[in-house]
Design a protein around this motif. Structure first.
Motif, short mmCIF file in Angstrom:
data_model
loop_
_atom_site.label_atom_id
_atom_site.label_comp_id
_atom_site.label_asym_id
_atom_site.label_seq_id
_atom_site.Cartn_x
_atom_site.Cartn_y
_atom_site.Cartn_z
N ARG A 87 5.83 6.82 -15.59
CA ARG A 87 6.47 6.66 -16.59
C ARG A 87 8.43 7.15 -17.22
N THR A 88 9.12 6.71 -17.17
CA THR A 88 10.34 7.30 -17.85
C THR A 88 10.68 6.74 -18.96
N PRO A 89 11.16 7.22 -19.97
CA PRO A 89 11.68 6.33 -21.27
C PRO A 89 12.45 4.89 -21.23
N GLN A 90 12.56 4.78 -19.44
CA GLN A 90 13.04 3.55 -19.30
C GLN A 90 12.52 2.23 -18.86
N GLY A 91 10.85 2.65 -18.71
CA GLY A 91 10.43 1.79 -18.27
C GLY A 91 9.17 2.68 -16.88
N GLY A 92 8.75 2.07 -16.30
CA GLY A 92 7.37 2.41 -15.13
C GLY A 92 8.43 2.55 -14.08
N VAL A 93 8.54 3.31 -12.93
CA VAL A 93 9.05 3.26 -11.59
C VAL A 93 7.84 3.37 -10.24
N PRO A 94 7.84 2.96 -9.84
CA PRO A 94 7.24 2.79 -8.75
C PRO A 94 6.82 4.21 -7.46
N VAL A 95 5.95 4.74 -7.45
CA VAL A 95 6.08 6.33 -6.94
C VAL A 95 5.81 5.51 -5.25
N ALA A 118 9.67 6.67 -7.09
CA ALA A 118 10.07 7.64 -6.82
C ALA A 118 9.24 8.38 -5.91
N VAL A 119 9.90 9.85 -5.62
CA VAL A 119 9.19 10.16 -4.43
C VAL A 119 8.48 11.40 -5.18
N GLY A 120 6.87 11.57 -5.05
CA GLY A 120 6.21 13.00 -5.69
C GLY A 120 6.28 12.58 -7.17
N ASN A 121 6.73 13.90 -8.20
CA ASN A 121 6.96 13.35 -9.22
C ASN A 121 8.08 13.78 -10.10
N PRO A 122 8.59 13.08 -10.30
CA PRO A 122 10.56 13.52 -10.19
C PRO A 122 10.03 13.38 -11.69
N ASP A 123 11.50 14.55 -12.59
CA ASP A 123 12.04 14.49 -13.63
C ASP A 123 13.56 14.61 -14.03
N HIS A 124 14.14 14.43 -15.46
CA HIS A 124 15.47 13.79 -15.44
C HIS A 124 16.02 14.72 -14.67
N THR A 125 15.99 16.01 -14.10
CA THR A 125 16.88 17.00 -13.11
C THR A 125 16.59 16.42 -11.99
N THR A 180 0.86 -1.31 -0.12
CA THR A 180 0.26 0.01 0.05
C THR A 180 1.18 1.40 0.44
N TRP A 181 2.34 1.05 0.15
CA TRP A 181 2.89 2.54 -0.11
C TRP A 181 3.20 2.98 -1.10
N VAL A 182 2.99 1.34 -2.05
CA VAL A 182 3.62 2.16 -3.78
C VAL A 182 2.06 3.39 -4.22
N THR A 183 1.90 4.06 -4.67
CA THR A 183 0.95 5.33 -4.87
C THR A 183 0.31 4.88 -6.35
N GLY A 184 1.73 4.48 -7.39
CA GLY A 184 1.37 4.34 -8.50
C GLY A 184 2.25 4.27 -9.17
N GLU A 185 3.02 4.62 -9.86
CA GLU A 185 3.75 3.76 -10.90
C GLU A 185 4.16 5.28 -11.85
N LEU A 212 10.41 13.20 2.95
CA LEU A 212 10.29 13.77 1.69
C LEU A 212 9.18 14.14 1.60
N SER A 213 8.62 14.40 2.14
CA SER A 213 6.80 14.81 1.43
C SER A 213 6.97 16.12 0.98
N GLY A 214 6.30 16.53 0.12
CA GLY A 214 6.50 17.71 -1.26
C GLY A 214 7.85 17.98 -1.97
N LEU A 215 8.51 17.33 -1.99
CA LEU A 215 9.76 16.78 -2.87
C LEU A 215 9.53 16.11 -4.07
N ASN A 216 10.19 15.97 -4.85
CA ASN A 216 9.67 15.56 -6.24
C ASN A 216 11.53 15.20 -6.16
N CYS A 217 11.62 13.27 -6.13
CA CYS A 217 13.09 12.77 -6.07
C CYS A 217 13.00 12.21 -6.07
N TRP A 218 14.25 10.81 -6.78
CA TRP A 218 13.84 9.55 -6.79
C TRP A 218 15.48 8.70 -5.48
#
Ligand code: SF4
Ligand code: SF4
Lengths: 97, 362
Positions: B35-43, B76-83, B28-33, B103-109
């Motif tokens: 998508r990255t060019p390499q595949g899905g990453v659990p959030v 993933a945490v939040g909604n991270p991108d390549h930066t 239940t701690w995985v809230t979704g997935e 990490l609440s409110g952060l976007n990171c891997w």
């Protein structure tokens, strides 16, 4: 309150010649053993060293040596009994984590 | 979550659309997935649920502790991108939970290494949180394709296992050591990867020590069952049977060594753990023996016997706590043990003999 352990036992050793003053050792040490002084590392408080080995492993110039090992009595006893290197084996309930 | 599949199998892998990191859909701690060019990453959620808290409580008491882990890989945490920044951690679930809830409110891997379900500090000491595993995990998750920058943040307590310059040489990623405690991560990231001296120092507060004591207590209690078994057998022949008072004396010595000494650690005079345990053990035993009125000729054997054996027991248990502490060195522990162990053994044997004489002879 600062914790203090036994004095004059740490095996930490720094070679000032090899040091290029990158500051990595001061960054990784969890007990603030190192200080930087005119582009060179300096051992500030050797008695606080817990021999974790982080400084030595992260020094790009191999300027630091330390006998890294686990400061854990249970591991040492197991090491003595089994004749192996003491390792921090957290299984069996008791122990280090 | 993401049902549609895309295919962009750049380097031979054909799993785009599937998660790079396998996870249990029931977690239940995985809230979704994401998508990255390499595949899905659990959030991963940044909120701990009752189940997580219960799990933490259980492992603190030593229940199912070696099997409390998550799959290594990237999250993933939040909604991270390549930066977005990349934080590295261990696959002990307790460690992961402690990190993500900050990490609440952060976007990171988050890059999770396979440390066999052991926390960062212990795993670094063993080498499982190490250069080799980090390099392997970076290439396995194809991290260099997920982020465009070349920087990873490691917990500082992982430094004993990782050689930063080696990692850079082998992967091109430069290593930044972050703060010791997860609660400082946000400030660290927000201040542009700057850790203050305070963030870098290990503290080992009373609370840190307290949460470590249940496991020690449970381990000691298990061994104690054997002691009780032996005492029970002795009682069959004993002139003076072991009773409640003896039990309390013994239990008190165990608690003194496993809980009280660790808690009061910096307040007890002296440096060696065995000494600290012995000191408190002696105070406890003397007090209890006096309370029971055993300081009289008829009970002197018992009193002296307990004063020899019980403080030694506390000393031994306290010495074991060196493994949980974050400031004892290997050389120091060896030195302490070489001095303390012989004394502990001698004193215990002498004490046991006296107590037995008292119990078995009229
Ligand atoms: S890590 Fe090595 S080279 Fe860098 S400052 Fe420390 S001793 Fe000098
Ligand atoms: S071995 Fe660990 S505690 Fe000792 S100086 Fe090096 S980093 Fe600091």
């Amino acid at each position: 309150m600062k914790h203090k352990y036994l004095k004059n036992v740490a095996t930490l050793c720094l070679s000032a010649e090899k040091c290029i003053g990158c500051g990595r050792c001061a960054q990784v040490c969890p007990h603030g053993v190192f200080g930087m002084n005119e582009k060179k590392a300096r051992i500030k408080d050797k008695d606080r060293c817990m021999e974790c080995g982080a400084c030595a492993r992260n020094c790009p110039e191999n300027a630091i040596t330390v006998d890294a090992g686990v400061g854990c009595a249970a591991a040492v006893i197991m090491g003595w009994l089994t004749g192996s290197e003491p390792s921090c084996d957290c299984s069996g309930g008791g122990g280090c984590c | 979550m993401n049902e549609e599949r895309s295919c962009c199998c750049s380097d031979g892998g054909c799993c785009a659309g599937e998660s790079i990191t396998p996870y249990d859909k029931k977690d239940t701690w995985v809230t979704g997935e994401i998508r990255t060019p390499q595949g899905g990453v659990p959030v991963a959620s940044t909120i701990l649920q009752f189940k997580d808290t219960l799990g933490a409580w259980k492992v603190r008491w030593g229940i199912g502790r070696m099997d409390y882990k998550i799959n290594p890989g990237i999250y993933a945490v939040g909604n991270p991108d390549h930066t977005s920044p990349v934080l590295v951690s261990a696959n002990y679930k307790l460690t992961f939970d402690t990190l993500r809830k900050e990490l609440s409110g952060l976007n990171c891997w988050i890059l999770i290494l396979d440390t066999k379900g052991i926390n960062v500090w212990c795993a670094a000491g063993k080498g499982t949180f190490g250069t080799g595993e980090l390099v392997r995990r970076i290439s396995k998750t194809r991290l260099s394709k997920i982020v465009s920058h070349r920087k990873i943040v490691l917990p500082q307590l992982g430094a004993p296992g990782v050689s930063a310059h080696e990692v850079t040489r082998q992967t091109g990623f430069s290593v930044v050591y972050g703060p010791v405690r997860a609660k400082d991560i946000k400030e660290f990231l927000n201040s542009g990867f700057r850790a203050t001296e305070e963030m870098r120092t290990v503290k080992f507060t009373a609370w840190d020590r307290l949460v470590l004591t249940p496991v020690e207590l449970v381990a000691a209690a298990k061994t104690s069952l054997m002691v009780f078994g032996v005492l029970f057998l002795i009682n069959l022949f004993a002139v003076r049977e072991f009773g409640l008072a003896d039990f309390i004396a013994y239990a008190g010595a165990v608690v003194t060594g496993t809980v009280i000494t660790p808690l009061l650690l910096p307040l007890i005079p002296g440096r060696a753990f065995a000494w600290k345990g012995w000191l408190l053990g002696t105070i406890w035993t003397a007090w209890f023996v006096w309370l029971n009125g055993w300081f009289v000729p008829g009970f002197l054997l018992l009193a002296i016997g307990y004063l020899l054996v019980l403080p030694s027991l506390s000393a031994f248990l306290a010495m074991n706590f060196t493994g949980s502490s974050t400031y004892t060195s290997f050389s120091g522990v060896i030195k302490e043990m070489k001095a303390a162990l012989p004394l502990i053994v001698l004193s215990s044997v002498a004490g046991i003999v006296l107590v037995l004489i008292k119990s078995l002879s009229a």
